[in-house]
Design an enzyme around this catalytic site. Structure first.
Site, PDB file in Angstrom:
ATOM      1  N   ASP A  35      40.058  63.353  -7.111  1.00  0.00           N
ATOM      2  CA  ASP A  35      40.175  64.268  -5.672  1.00  0.00           C
ATOM      3  C   ASP A  35      41.396  64.898  -5.409  1.00  0.00           C
ATOM      4  O   ASP A  35      41.835  66.129  -5.358  1.00  0.00           O
ATOM      5  CB  ASP A  35      40.084  63.320  -4.464  1.00  0.00           C
ATOM      6  CG  ASP A  35      39.777  63.869  -3.011  1.00  0.00           C
ATOM      7  OD1 ASP A  35      39.771  65.092  -3.123  1.00  0.00           O
ATOM      8  OD2 ASP A  35      39.684  62.888  -2.184  1.00  0.00           O
ATOM      9  N   GLY A 120      36.406  54.813 -10.340  1.00  0.00           N
ATOM     10  CA  GLY A 120      37.850  54.837 -10.388  1.00  0.00           C
ATOM     11  C   GLY A 120      38.283  53.805  -9.276  1.00  0.00           C
ATOM     12  O   GLY A 120      38.040  52.591  -9.418  1.00  0.00           O
TER      13      GLY A 120
HETATM   14  N1  AR6 Z   1      39.063  64.969 -14.678  1.00  0.00           N
HETATM   15  C1  AR6 Z   1      37.845  64.107 -14.725  1.00  0.00           C
HETATM   16  N2  AR6 Z   1      37.794  62.676 -14.075  1.00  0.00           N
HETATM   17  C2  AR6 Z   1      38.881  62.161 -13.611  1.00  0.00           C
HETATM   18  C3  AR6 Z   1      39.917  63.089 -13.485  1.00  0.00           C
HETATM   19  C4  AR6 Z   1      40.002  64.252 -14.050  1.00  0.00           C
HETATM   20  N3  AR6 Z   1      41.052  65.139 -13.759  1.00  0.00           N
HETATM   21  N4  AR6 Z   1      40.879  62.191 -12.638  1.00  0.00           N
HETATM   22  C5  AR6 Z   1      40.333  61.054 -12.762  1.00  0.00           C
HETATM   23  N5  AR6 Z   1      39.047  61.074 -13.197  1.00  0.00           N
HETATM   24  P1  AR6 Z   1      38.438  58.544  -8.599  1.00  0.00           P
HETATM   25  P2  AR6 Z   1      36.298  57.114  -7.130  1.00  0.00           P
HETATM   26  C6  AR6 Z   1      37.854  60.029 -13.257  1.00  0.00           C
HETATM   27  O1  AR6 Z   1      39.185  57.411  -8.607  1.00  0.00           O
HETATM   28  O2  AR6 Z   1      36.366  56.047  -7.922  1.00  0.00           O
HETATM   29  C7  AR6 Z   1      40.289  59.238  -4.288  1.00  0.00           C
HETATM   30  O3  AR6 Z   1      41.344  58.662  -3.753  1.00  0.00           O
HETATM   31  C8  AR6 Z   1      38.449  58.677 -13.115  1.00  0.00           C
HETATM   32  O4  AR6 Z   1      38.751  58.098 -14.251  1.00  0.00           O
HETATM   33  O5  AR6 Z   1      39.040  59.948  -8.603  1.00  0.00           O
HETATM   34  O6  AR6 Z   1      34.788  57.783  -6.676  1.00  0.00           O
HETATM   35  C9  AR6 Z   1      39.315  59.578  -3.295  1.00  0.00           C
HETATM   36  O7  AR6 Z   1      39.862  60.282  -2.208  1.00  0.00           O
HETATM   37  C10 AR6 Z   1      37.013  57.885 -12.856  1.00  0.00           C
HETATM   38  O8  AR6 Z   1      36.412  57.504 -13.912  1.00  0.00           O
HETATM   39  O9  AR6 Z   1      37.148  58.431  -7.538  1.00  0.00           O
HETATM   40  C11 AR6 Z   1      38.605  58.606  -2.775  1.00  0.00           C
HETATM   41  O10 AR6 Z   1      39.263  57.565  -1.871  1.00  0.00           O
HETATM   42  C12 AR6 Z   1      36.333  58.807 -12.006  1.00  0.00           C
HETATM   43  O11 AR6 Z   1      37.110  60.211 -11.902  1.00  0.00           O
HETATM   44  C13 AR6 Z   1      38.444  57.524  -3.937  1.00  0.00           C
HETATM   45  O12 AR6 Z   1      39.588  57.846  -4.895  1.00  0.00           O
HETATM   46  C14 AR6 Z   1      36.623  58.679 -10.525  1.00  0.00           C
HETATM   47  O13 AR6 Z   1      37.661  58.184 -10.180  1.00  0.00           O
HETATM   48  C15 AR6 Z   1      37.238  57.716  -4.565  1.00  0.00           C
HETATM   49  O14 AR6 Z   1      37.028  56.785  -5.712  1.00  0.00           O
END
Ligand code: AR6
Length: 172
Positions: A35, A120
């Site tokens: 995000d 994540g």
């Molecule tokens: N490109 C692709 N995947 C990514 C990237 C990127 N640039 N960065 C991280 N990931 P998360 P969630 C992966 O935490 O679990 C936020 O603060 C990461 O390794 O981004 O759905 C929102 O505002 C992981 O496998 O999302 C919410 O509050 C995946 O993306 C909360 O986090 C998702 O990790 C959402 O949590």
């Protein structure tokens, strides 16, 4: 089938596709992880548009423009926070993918990239999440012939291998 469903390792903000999916929270006002990366790459105009959306419930999705991203659109979805797997997490995560695909179809999007939603900060076990992502993508591609490519973008080698294994298991 497998040429329309791709697994790549990389940064979703760099994907040259019509739309990328954001793993957001219910406020849609930004956060960390993917995000944060998407908001940084898109620029402040994205947050301005998100402010007008009045948030988004878990399991649903909303679409905005992509601004400075290579992608023309961003589909924001809110994954479930993992508790123990007995609180509807699987169904809510599947609902995220279905809601995103409904917007893909509605907006005539031909290429779309997803991050691994909920795996994540929200703590969803990645193997289990990958199986849900692949199942929903396969179902959608089977139903919708106009979509050319669904890309599952994996952040890191271990995520990539987990998703490849899920594709092999589910798509053969
Ligand atoms: N490109 C692709 N995947 C990514 C990237 C990127 N640039 N960065 C991280 N990931 P998360 P969630 C992966 O935490 O679990 C936020 O603060 C990461 O390794 O981004 O759905 C929102 O505002 C992981 O496998 O999302 C919410 O509050 C995946 O993306 C909360 O986090 C998702 O990790 C959402 O949590």
């Amino acid at each position: 089938m497998s040429d329309r469903l791709q697994v790549v390792e990389g940064d979703i903000t760099r994907q040259q596709v019509d739309a990328i999916v954001n793993a957001a929270n219910t406020t849609l006002l930004g956060g960390g992880g993917v995000d944060g990366a998407i908001h940084r790459a898109a620029g402040p105009e994205l947050l301005e548009e998100c402010r007008k959306l009045n948030g988004c419930p878990t399991g649903q999705a909303k679409i905005t423009r992509g601004y400075h991203l290579p992608a023309k659109s961003v589909i924001h979805t809110v994954g479930p926070v993992w508790r123990d797997g007995r609180h509807g997490e699987d169904e809510l995560l599947a609902s995220c993918y279905r809601s995103c695909f409904a917007l893909v179809a509605k907006h005539g999007i031909r290429t779309v990239a997803f991050p691994s939603i909920s795996t994540g900060a929200y703590g969803f076990p990645m193997e289990r999440a990958a199986r849900i992502a692949v199942t929903e993508a396969k179902d959608f591609l089977g139903r919708d012939r106009s979509v050319e490519k669904v890309i599952l973008v994996c952040f890191g080698k271990s995520a990539y291998e987990t998703h490849l294994a899920a594709v092999k298991e589910i798509c053969g």
